[in-house]
Write a protein that holds these residues in place. Structure first.
Motif, PDB file in Angstrom:
ATOM      1  N   PHE A  26     -37.942  -1.500  17.238  1.00 34.84           N
ATOM      2  CA  PHE A  26     -39.341  -1.931  17.305  1.00 34.84           C
ATOM      3  C   PHE A  26     -39.451  -3.365  17.832  1.00 34.84           C
ATOM      4  CE2 PHE A  26     -39.816   1.216  13.629  1.00 34.84           C
ATOM      5  CZ  PHE A  26     -40.287   2.226  14.455  1.00 34.84           C
ATOM      6  N   GLU A  27     -38.514  -4.226  17.435  1.00 33.01           N
ATOM      7  CA  GLU A  27     -38.515  -5.606  17.938  1.00 33.01           C
ATOM      8  C   GLU A  27     -38.238  -5.636  19.442  1.00 33.01           C
ATOM      9  OE1 GLU A  27     -35.735  -7.553  15.348  1.00 33.01           O
ATOM     10  OE2 GLU A  27     -37.295  -8.125  13.899  1.00 33.01           O
ATOM     11  N   ASP A  28     -37.372  -4.724  19.887  1.00 31.91           N
ATOM     12  CA  ASP A  28     -37.079  -4.639  21.325  1.00 31.91           C
ATOM     13  C   ASP A  28     -38.305  -4.162  22.108  1.00 31.91           C
ATOM     14  OD1 ASP A  28     -34.880  -5.531  22.751  1.00 31.91           O
ATOM     15  OD2 ASP A  28     -34.182  -3.503  23.227  1.00 31.91           O
ATOM     16  N   MET A  29     -39.115  -3.290  21.494  1.00 37.25           N
ATOM     17  CA  MET A  29     -40.359  -2.849  22.134  1.00 37.25           C
ATOM     18  C   MET A  29     -41.281  -4.049  22.361  1.00 37.25           C
ATOM     19  SD  MET A  29     -41.255   0.673  20.067  1.00 37.25           S
ATOM     20  CE  MET A  29     -40.231   2.147  20.204  1.00 37.25           C
ATOM     21  N   ARG A  30     -41.359  -4.929  21.365  1.00 40.36           N
ATOM     22  CA  ARG A  30     -42.184  -6.131  21.516  1.00 40.36           C
ATOM     23  C   ARG A  30     -41.602  -7.043  22.590  1.00 40.36           C
ATOM     24  NH1 ARG A  30     -45.661  -5.001  21.974  1.00 40.36           N
ATOM     25  NH2 ARG A  30     -46.426  -7.056  22.378  1.00 40.36           N
ATOM     26  N   LYS A  31     -40.285  -7.198  22.568  1.00 43.07           N
ATOM     27  CA  LYS A  31     -39.611  -8.037  23.575  1.00 43.07           C
ATOM     28  C   LYS A  31     -39.906  -7.520  24.978  1.00 43.07           C
ATOM     29  CE  LYS A  31     -35.021  -9.506  25.108  1.00 43.07           C
ATOM     30  NZ  LYS A  31     -33.585  -9.175  25.053  1.00 43.07           N
ATOM     31  N   GLY A  32     -39.926  -6.191  25.126  1.00 39.03           N
ATOM     32  CA  GLY A  32     -40.191  -5.576  26.431  1.00 39.03           C
ATOM     33  C   GLY A  32     -41.659  -5.504  26.795  1.00 39.03           C
ATOM     34  N   GLY A  33     -42.525  -5.966  25.890  1.00 42.14           N
ATOM     35  CA  GLY A  33     -43.960  -5.962  26.171  1.00 42.14           C
ATOM     36  C   GLY A  33     -44.572  -4.582  26.211  1.00 42.14           C
ATOM     37  N   VAL A  34     -43.997  -3.633  25.458  1.00 40.60           N
ATOM     38  CA  VAL A  34     -44.506  -2.260  25.459  1.00 40.60           C
ATOM     39  C   VAL A  34     -45.757  -2.179  24.584  1.00 40.60           C
ATOM     40  CG1 VAL A  34     -43.958   0.151  24.979  1.00 40.60           C
ATOM     41  CG2 VAL A  34     -42.168  -1.365  25.823  1.00 40.60           C
ATOM     42  N   THR A  35     -46.868  -1.755  25.185  1.00 40.15           N
ATOM     43  CA  THR A  35     -48.155  -1.704  24.472  1.00 40.15           C
ATOM     44  C   THR A  35     -48.242  -0.489  23.567  1.00 40.15           C
ATOM     45  OG1 THR A  35     -49.096  -2.606  26.517  1.00 40.15           O
ATOM     46  CG2 THR A  35     -50.652  -1.945  24.788  1.00 40.15           C
ATOM     47  N   ALA A  36     -47.774   0.659  24.073  1.00 41.87           N
ATOM     48  CA  ALA A  36     -47.826   1.897  23.277  1.00 41.87           C
ATOM     49  C   ALA A  36     -46.709   2.821  23.712  1.00 41.87           C
ATOM     50  CB  ALA A  36     -49.178   2.596  23.438  1.00 41.87           C
ATOM     51  N   VAL A  37     -46.246   3.634  22.764  1.00 33.30           N
ATOM     52  CA  VAL A  37     -45.100   4.494  23.051  1.00 33.30           C
ATOM     53  C   VAL A  37     -45.207   5.800  22.277  1.00 33.30           C
ATOM     54  CG1 VAL A  37     -43.769   3.177  21.349  1.00 33.30           C
ATOM     55  CG2 VAL A  37     -42.561   4.617  22.951  1.00 33.30           C
ATOM     56  N   ASN A  38     -44.937   6.907  22.977  1.00 33.28           N
ATOM     57  CA  ASN A  38     -44.917   8.228  22.349  1.00 33.28           C
ATOM     58  C   ASN A  38     -43.549   8.406  21.687  1.00 33.28           C
ATOM     59  OD1 ASN A  38     -44.929  10.988  21.709  1.00 33.28           O
ATOM     60  ND2 ASN A  38     -44.689  11.641  23.835  1.00 33.28           N
ATOM     61  N   CYS A  39     -43.528   8.283  20.361  1.00 34.05           N
ATOM     62  CA  CYS A  39     -42.280   8.344  19.597  1.00 34.05           C
ATOM     63  C   CYS A  39     -42.064   9.747  19.036  1.00 34.05           C
ATOM     64  CB  CYS A  39     -42.321   7.347  18.439  1.00 34.05           C
ATOM     65  SG  CYS A  39     -42.394   5.634  18.981  1.00 34.05           S
ATOM     66  N   THR A  40     -40.923  10.335  19.340  1.00 37.48           N
ATOM     67  CA  THR A  40     -40.611  11.687  18.872  1.00 37.48           C
ATOM     68  C   THR A  40     -40.352  11.708  17.372  1.00 37.48           C
ATOM     69  OG1 THR A  40     -39.681  12.274  21.018  1.00 37.48           O
ATOM     70  CG2 THR A  40     -39.032  13.640  19.141  1.00 37.48           C
ATOM     71  N   VAL A  41     -41.144  12.516  16.647  1.00 39.68           N
ATOM     72  CA  VAL A  41     -40.948  12.656  15.194  1.00 39.68           C
ATOM     73  C   VAL A  41     -40.525  14.071  14.807  1.00 39.68           C
ATOM     74  CG1 VAL A  41     -42.495  10.759  14.547  1.00 39.68           C
ATOM     75  CG2 VAL A  41     -43.445  13.061  14.811  1.00 39.68           C
ATOM     76  N   SER A  42     -40.348  14.956  15.816  1.00 43.07           N
ATOM     77  CA  SER A  42     -39.912  16.323  15.525  1.00 43.07           C
ATOM     78  C   SER A  42     -39.270  16.951  16.754  1.00 43.07           C
ATOM     79  CB  SER A  42     -41.101  17.180  15.086  1.00 43.07           C
ATOM     80  OG  SER A  42     -40.674  18.472  14.695  1.00 43.07           O
ATOM     81  N   VAL A  43     -38.079  17.549  16.564  1.00 38.82           N
ATOM     82  CA  VAL A  43     -37.421  18.300  17.636  1.00 38.82           C
ATOM     83  C   VAL A  43     -37.063  19.693  17.116  1.00 38.82           C
ATOM     84  CG1 VAL A  43     -35.544  18.392  19.316  1.00 38.82           C
ATOM     85  CG2 VAL A  43     -36.481  16.180  18.636  1.00 38.82           C
ATOM     86  N   TRP A  44     -36.075  19.744  16.233  1.00 33.13           N
ATOM     87  CA  TRP A  44     -35.645  21.029  15.662  1.00 33.13           C
ATOM     88  C   TRP A  44     -36.170  21.203  14.235  1.00 33.13           C
ATOM     89  CZ3 TRP A  44     -34.330  23.754  19.532  1.00 33.13           C
ATOM     90  CH2 TRP A  44     -33.466  23.301  20.535  1.00 33.13           C
ATOM     91  N   GLU A  45     -36.887  20.203  13.713  1.00 32.37           N
ATOM     92  CA  GLU A  45     -37.304  20.244  12.307  1.00 32.37           C
ATOM     93  C   GLU A  45     -38.465  21.210  12.062  1.00 32.37           C
ATOM     94  OE1 GLU A  45     -35.917  15.909  13.019  1.00 32.37           O
ATOM     95  OE2 GLU A  45     -36.956  17.490  14.147  1.00 32.37           O
ATOM     96  N   ASP A  46     -38.478  21.800  10.865  1.00 31.79           N
ATOM     97  CA  ASP A  46     -39.594  22.670  10.474  1.00 31.79           C
ATOM     98  C   ASP A  46     -40.764  21.821   9.964  1.00 31.79           C
ATOM     99  OD1 ASP A  46     -38.799  21.774   7.966  1.00 31.79           O
ATOM    100  OD2 ASP A  46     -38.136  23.736   7.234  1.00 31.79           O
ATOM    101  N   PHE A  47     -41.800  22.494   9.445  1.00 35.28           N
ATOM    102  CA  PHE A  47     -43.010  21.806   8.979  1.00 35.28           C
ATOM    103  C   PHE A  47     -42.681  20.715   7.958  1.00 35.28           C
ATOM    104  CE2 PHE A  47     -46.435  21.339   5.871  1.00 35.28           C
ATOM    105  CZ  PHE A  47     -47.509  21.055   6.688  1.00 35.28           C
TER     106      PHE A  47
END
Length: 323
Positions: free
Chosen positions: A24-45
Motif C-alpha cells: 500500500f505504501e508503494d501504491m502511494r509512492k507510485g502515485g496510484v489514485t485507485a486500484v482494482n484489488c483482487t479479493v477472490s480467485v478460487w475462494e468460495d462465498f
C-alpha cells in the motif's frame, strides 16, 4: 514524480499483490489514485467474505493512505486527499456459487468488478485454458444481475466463446481488465485483434497488462516493451477504449503462483509461467511514474496520457457503477 503524473488520475485496473502495508505504501509512492484489488480467485462465498473483512480492516488501519471505492466520486476524493482508492474485485464468479442473491450482497460489501471465469469452467461459463462451451443459462442471469446492481463484467481469463456471449448479453460495457494482444505474442491469455475489436465495438474496454509472460520479450521486457503492447491496442481500437491493468503480483513467492495456476487452486496444473519478473523500469508499483515518463518520451500527447492512465477507466466505471 513528474508534474503530469502527479496531476493525473492514475488507475490500475488489476492488481493481485500480497496486500500488506509495504504494498500500500508503494501504491502511494507510485502515485496510484485507485486500484482494482483482487479479493477472490478460487475462494468460495465464505472465504471471499473473510478476505473482504480482512481488506476492510486494513483500509481502516491504514486510513491515512487508503480509502474504499464504491463510486467514481470516491476516486476523485482519493486523489484530492492524496490516498489510494481500493476497488474490490474478483477474478472468478466462483464465490457467487449458485446463488444470484449473493451478487447484490457482494456489491453492498463494496465489490465493483467481477471476472466471470478464472482459466477454467465454472457455473457461469468457461475459461481460456479449456474447450469453451460458452455462457451458461445461469451465466446469462449472473450478467443481468451484475448489470442491475452495477458490477463491471471482466473477461480477461475467459474463453473466446464465453467472452463473445457475455459481450452480446451485457447491457453495460464489459472489460478485459488485464490482457495483451496476440498480435505481438501468441498465448492462451492474449486476445486476438478480432476479440479486441469485438469488445471495443460493443462500447467495452481494454486494460493492457505488463505481466511479462504475455509480452513479446517475456522476462527480458522493459517498460518500453509494455508501452509497445499498449500502443498496439490503442492503434487497433482507439485511445478512448484503453487503460492500464498491470497484474502486479508484488510480495508473492512461488507457492502463490503454484496455487493460482492449478485448476480450482488444487488440481491439475493449467500453465507454467516460468520466470516471472516485471518489466525493467516498472518492477515495483512505486515505479509507476516511469510509465507516464515513457509515454511522454514516445511523444504521446498529454490528453492521451491522461486518458490511458486513468480517465478512460473513470468513464467506464461511471457507466457501469452509475456514479
Amino acid at each position: 514524480m513528474s508534474t503530469l503524473h502527479d496531476n493525473s488520475i492514475i488507475i490500475d485496473g488489476l492488481n493481485i499483490s500480497k496486500f500488506e502495508r509495504s504494498v500500500f505504501e508503494d501504491m502511494r509512492k507510485g502515485g496510484v489514485t485507485a486500484v482494482n484489488c483482487t479479493v477472490s480467485v478460487w475462494e468460495d462465498f465464505q472465504k471471499t467474505v473473510d478476505n473482504i473483512a480482512q481488506m476492510k480492516q486494513q483500509i481502516r488501519e491504514y486510513s491515512e493512505i487508503l480509502t474504499l471505492v464504491r463510486t467514481t466520486d470516491d476516486i476523485l476524493r482519493a486523489k484530492k486527499e492524496n490516498k489510494t482508492g481500493i476497488i474490490f474485485g474478483f477474478q472468478n464468479a466462483y464465490a457467487f456459487e449458485d446463488n444470484l442473491g449473493y451478487i447484490e450482497v457482494f456489491k453492498e460489501l463494496g465489490v465493483n468488478v467481477v471476472q466471470l471465469c478464472y482459466n477454467t469452467q465454472n457455473l457461469v461459463g468457461t475459461g481460456c485454458y479449456e474447450p469453451d462451451g460458452g455462457l451458461s443459462g445461469y451465466g446469462r442471469e449472473v450478467i443481468q444481475e451484475m448489470n442491475r446492481v452495477g458490477i463491471l463484467v471482466d473477461l480477461s481469463h475467459v474463453g473466446g466463446k464465453t467472452s463473445s456471449d457475455a459481450i452480446a448479453c451485457s447491457k453495460k460495457p464489459v472489460t478485459y481488465s488485464h490482457c495483451c494482444p496476440s498480435g505481438l505474442k501468441e498465448h492462451p491469455r492474449n486476445k486476438t485483434d478480432e476479440q479486441l475489436k469485438e469488445i471495443a465495438d460493443a462500447n467495452g474496454f481494454v486494460g493492457v497488462t505488463m505481466f511479462a509472460p504475455f509480452l513479446k520479450k517475456g522476462a527480458d521486457s522493459t517498460v518500453e516493451d509494455y508501452l509497445e503492447a499498449i500502443e498496439y491496442v490503442v492503434d487497433l481500437i482507439g485511445e478512448d477504449r484503453v487503460g492500464i491493468g498491470t497484474d502486479f503480483t508484488q510480495g508473492y513467492s512461488t507457492e502463490f503462483f503454484d496455487w493460482i495456476t492449478h485448476d480450482k487452486g488444487r488440481y491439475r496444473r493449467l500453465t507454467n509461467f516460468g520466470k516471472v519478473v516485471n518489466p525493467e523500469g516498472i518492477r515495483t508499483i512505486g515505479e509507476f511514474p516511469n510509465l507516464t515518463a515513457a509515454m511522454q518520451k514516445a511523444g504521446w500527447s498529454e490528453t492521451r496520457i491522461k486518458k490511458v492512465m486513468g480517465e478512460n477507466w473513470m468513464r467506464v466505471f461511471g457507466e457501469v457503477w452509475g456514479g
